[in-house]
Motif scaffolding. Structure first.
Motif, PDB file in Angstrom:
ATOM      1  N   THR A   1       2.628   0.140  19.193  1.00 21.62           N
ATOM      2  CA  THR A   1       1.677   0.075  18.074  1.00 21.62           C
ATOM      3  C   THR A   1       2.264  -0.628  16.851  1.00 21.62           C
TER       4      THR A   1
ATOM      5  N   GLN B   1      -4.159  -3.953  12.910  1.00 17.59           N
ATOM      6  CA  GLN B   1      -5.102  -2.993  13.485  1.00 17.59           C
ATOM      7  C   GLN B   1      -4.980  -1.623  12.805  1.00 17.59           C
ATOM      8  N   THR B   2      -6.041  -0.854  12.890  1.00 23.85           N
ATOM      9  CA  THR B   2      -5.974   0.515  12.377  1.00 23.85           C
ATOM     10  C   THR B   2      -5.113   1.335  13.330  1.00 23.85           C
ATOM     11  N   ARG B   3      -4.646   2.457  12.825  1.00 21.02           N
ATOM     12  CA  ARG B   3      -3.803   3.321  13.639  1.00 21.02           C
ATOM     13  C   ARG B   3      -4.509   3.718  14.938  1.00 21.02           C
ATOM     14  N   GLN B   4      -5.787   4.071  14.802  1.00 18.77           N
ATOM     15  CA  GLN B   4      -6.524   4.545  15.963  1.00 18.77           C
ATOM     16  C   GLN B   4      -6.707   3.430  16.999  1.00 18.77           C
ATOM     17  N   ALA B   5      -7.094   2.252  16.532  1.00 17.47           N
ATOM     18  CA  ALA B   5      -7.288   1.126  17.449  1.00 17.47           C
ATOM     19  C   ALA B   5      -5.983   0.762  18.131  1.00 17.47           C
TER      20      ALA B   5
ATOM     21  N   LYS C   1      -2.089   2.859  24.536  1.00 16.65           N
ATOM     22  CA  LYS C   1      -2.257   3.751  25.691  1.00 16.65           C
ATOM     23  C   LYS C   1      -2.793   2.984  26.878  1.00 16.65           C
TER      24      LYS C   1
ATOM     25  N   GLU D   1      -3.359   2.690  18.710  1.00 15.41           N
ATOM     26  CA  GLU D   1      -2.936   3.692  19.686  1.00 15.41           C
ATOM     27  C   GLU D   1      -3.762   3.623  20.961  1.00 15.41           C
ATOM     28  N   GLU D   2      -5.051   3.331  20.795  1.00 15.55           N
ATOM     29  CA  GLU D   2      -5.900   3.199  21.969  1.00 15.55           C
ATOM     30  C   GLU D   2      -5.423   2.032  22.834  1.00 15.55           C
TER      31      GLU D   2
ATOM     32  N   ARG E   1      -0.088  -2.920  14.511  1.00 20.10           N
ATOM     33  CA  ARG E   1      -0.485  -2.544  13.159  1.00 20.10           C
ATOM     34  C   ARG E   1       0.028  -3.544  12.130  1.00 20.10           C
TER      35      ARG E   1
END
Lengths: 223, 247
Positions: B104, B113-117, B123, B119-120, B108
């Motif tokens: 990530t 990118q946002t943290r959520q995007a 993964k 991490e997705e 980032r």
């Protein structure tokens, strides 16, 4: 034996001196904490700046570091307090001492952090660079976290060595622990307050020494 | 293939001091092509690879990625490097970060990118290299093969135009090599453009569209694997492949 007890462990004198000395102790702790915050902060900033590939940044930093690593702390404090006013810059005794010690600590801390940075394998820089990270992002998020870990043992040693120099503040009339011990000693004509001072110094620096041992031990096994 | 090449490298030269390690290398890589560089140590193949994203500064020559110059003095290197994934012999994972955070970080900081995007995406990439369950492991808790797969996922996550592999299995125990090669095979099936430096001759023969044989800073022979392995023309290629019996 009795004489030693009378002159160095004279409990009534120590008891009378204690309230004043505790006041000095407070100032010593305040100076030490301010010095650590300013010195380590400035040292870290200098180490980060030194990593940029520009000789116009690197050279002044190296000069600063080498000058302040070689000058005795007392000389720096006295120069700041007695010489700078001629240039129109005046600092209180407290700030002269803290500033002098901070400059020295910054120089040594910079060297500790820099050693950690240069110990980081080249591959870390390359991996970060290859993914498009900027130099600043690479240093802050990839290089520094492990580098700080590596630099902790030498850094804590330096912090202890330099912050003990708060006692030098007595030379420019900071009413810290040693200054109080000396003035009471000359009034009562008995050096027991110095013994008390030594015990109080131990009380603040021994935990720091123990803490640094613990840090070294911890990081040795987690690396 | 009619589309424009992904990578076009011409007359690439690199000297370390007075020693010339690359003596004018030309290479064009088409979209979806898998090119394997072979050659003994010191033949310049790793240096060549590292010049492509300018981890090593070429002395002269030109490199373009999708028509954009990498070697121009005003090239936006950060933008170009995001499009060139690189996998190293020694993995170079960040030891203080988990597998997930290793991936990530660039998502980032380089892609914003946002943290959520991020991490997705991370993964998803870990699942692709078969390490979904290792997202929160630190590199020291992973085997060499697993570390290298995380490193591949880290490079892939940026969705590069081309992937460069610099001896990706050379630091691995023999039993761990297979898992990494498996991932590269998977990328081949998905038509990822790749340039691979390796000593795994069996893998090279099976996975390459084209093999480049380098010697002393020059390309001495190139062609489809069958041609090189069965009928090598250059004496250096014959010498190099002599000990290869096919695995």
């Amino acid at each position: 034996m009795e004489q030693i007890q009378y002159y160095y462990f004279n409990l009534p004198i120590m008891r009378d001196a204690l309230p004043t000395m505790l006041h000095g102790l407070g100032l010593t702790v305040l100076m030490a904490l301010t010095t650590v915050a300013m010195g380590v902060g400035a040292g870290l900033l200098l180490a980060i700046l030194r990593s940029y590939p520009s000789r116009w940044i690197r050279w002044p930093i190296i000069c600063f570091v080498d000058v302040f690593r070689s000058l005795p702390q007392l000389v720096i404090i006295i120069l700041i307090y007695f010489a700078l006013p001629y240039a129109g810059i005046e600092f209180s005794p407290f700030w002269s001492t803290v500033l002098g010690l901070s400059l020295v600590l910054a120089a040594f801390a910079q060297e500790s952090f820099w050693a950690g940075i240069t110990a980081t394998p080249r591959g870390q820089w390359e991996a970060a660079t290859a993914t498009g990270l900027s130099h600043t992002a690479t240093v802050l998020f990839v290089i520094l976290p492990p580098a700080i870990k590596t630099s902790i043992p030498s850094l804590t040693n330096r912090i202890i060595a330099v912050t003990k120099g708060t006692a030098l503040g007595s030379a420019v009339a900071v009413q810290e622990l040693l200054a109080h011990a000396q003035s009471i000693q000359s009034v009562v004509a008995n050096p027991s307050p110095l013994t008390l001072g030594a015990l109080l110094y131990m009380a603040i620096f021994a935990p720091m020494v123990a803490f640094s041992r613990w840090l070294e031990w911890r990081y040795r096994w987690s690396r | 293939m009619t589309s424009a090449p992904v990578l076009q490298i011409s007359d690439l030269r690199k000297s370390f001091g007075s020693e010339e390690v690359l003596k004018g290398v030309n290479l064009t890589v088409q979209r979806g092509e898998v090119v394997v560089l072979l050659g003994s140590s010191g033949s310049g193949k790793s240096t060549f690879l590292r010049c492509i994203n300018r981890l090593e500064e070429p002395t002269s020559g030109s490199i373009t990625l999708n028509g954009n110059s990498v070697t121009a003095s005003n090239a936006n290197l950060r933008t170009l490097r995001k499009q060139i994934g690189m996998v190293f012999q020694s993995f170079n994972l960040y030891p203080h970060l988990t597998a997930l955070k290793n991936i990530t970080l660039a998502l980032r900081l380089s892609l914003g990118q946002t943290r959520q995007a991020a991490e997705e995406q991370a993964k998803h990439m870990l699942a692709q290299v078969g390490l979904a369950e290792k997202a929160h492991a630190h590199p020291s808790e992973l085997s060499g093969g697993q570390q290298q797969r995380v490193a591949i996922a880290r490079a892939l996550a940026l969705e590069p135009q081309v992937m460069l592999f610099d001896e990706p299995t050379s630091a691995l125990d023999p039993e761990l090599v297979g898992s990494v090669l498996e991932v590269i095979r998977l990328l081949r099936q998905r038509h990822m453009t790749m340039v691979i430096v390796t000593h795994e001759l069996g893998f090279a023969r099976e996975a390459a569209d084209r093999i480049i044989m380098m010697d002393k800073g020059e390309i001495v022979e190139e062609g489809p694997p069958e041609q090189l392995f069965t009928a090598p023309k250059h004496p250096r290629t014959r010498e190099f492949l002599k000990h290869f019996t096919g695995r």
